[in-house]
Design a protein around this motif. Sequence first.
Motif, mmCIF file in Angstrom:
data_model
loop_
_atom_site.group_PDB
_atom_site.id
_atom_site.type_symbol
_atom_site.label_atom_id
_atom_site.label_comp_id
_atom_site.label_asym_id
_atom_site.label_seq_id
_atom_site.Cartn_x
_atom_site.Cartn_y
_atom_site.Cartn_z
ATOM 1 N N THR A 89 0.920 -1.099 0.003
ATOM 2 C CA THR A 89 0.059 0.010 -0.043
ATOM 3 C C THR A 89 0.719 1.315 -0.074
ATOM 4 O O THR A 89 1.761 1.172 0.649
ATOM 5 N N GLU A 90 0.579 2.216 -0.768
ATOM 6 C CA GLU A 90 1.450 3.383 -1.044
ATOM 7 C C GLU A 90 0.439 4.506 -0.887
ATOM 8 O O GLU A 90 -0.622 4.667 -1.479
ATOM 9 N N SER A 91 0.839 5.651 0.150
ATOM 10 C CA SER A 91 0.044 6.814 -0.163
ATOM 11 C C SER A 91 0.190 7.757 -1.436
ATOM 12 O O SER A 91 1.417 7.800 -1.641
ATOM 13 N N LEU A 92 -0.811 7.920 -1.997
ATOM 14 C CA LEU A 92 -0.504 8.844 -3.294
ATOM 15 C C LEU A 92 -0.676 10.383 -3.254
ATOM 16 O O LEU A 92 0.013 11.048 -4.017
ATOM 17 N N ALA A 93 -1.803 10.681 -2.223
ATOM 18 C CA ALA A 93 -1.940 12.148 -2.214
ATOM 19 C C ALA A 93 -2.368 12.232 -0.904
ATOM 20 O O ALA A 93 -3.162 11.517 -0.132
ATOM 21 N N TYR A 94 -2.206 13.638 -0.243
ATOM 22 C CA TYR A 94 -2.845 14.200 0.619
ATOM 23 C C TYR A 94 -3.308 15.455 0.639
ATOM 24 O O TYR A 94 -2.676 16.310 -0.203
ATOM 25 N N ILE A 95 -4.566 15.624 0.716
ATOM 26 C CA ILE A 95 -5.389 16.764 0.348
ATOM 27 C C ILE A 95 -5.867 17.557 1.578
ATOM 28 O O ILE A 95 -6.422 16.837 2.552
ATOM 29 N N SER A 96 -5.463 18.916 1.806
ATOM 30 C CA SER A 96 -5.753 19.481 2.960
ATOM 31 C C SER A 96 -6.095 20.819 2.590
ATOM 32 O O SER A 96 -5.869 21.412 1.631
#
Length: 127
Positions: A89-96
């Motif tokens: 599993t890989e974190s692709l995006a962080y939206i804030s």
Amino acid sequence: MFCVDWSPDGRHVAAGIFGGSSENIITFSISNDDLHVTFSVDCCDSDNGIYSVHWTSSGSYLAVGGRSLNVNPTTTHDIRIYKFDSTSTESLAYISGSVLSTSTIRSVNWNPDNIYLAAGGEDSVLT
């Protein structure tokens, strides 16, 4: 635990936990009628957490919505998108921030084509 969502193929279930845990997002696989942890991540401190998880229809991506979804929280309205397969599993995006609602994200959901992600916050704003 505030939310759960089955992957489209029925082989995995994602769970979102709010506060008090060292792991806020956990995915499980089903084998011989037992649940086995396949992925877990600590993305929040003990006062914050996950309100919503939702798989794409392909089961390749998992959207996560909640409050302060980073280890050093600076905002309260966040979304993370993870690429998922049975081995990693890989974190692709962080939206804030202001691109989203002005309050905690309570719900996320992909459209049927997996192109758009809708997010709803406590302030009744749909993004």
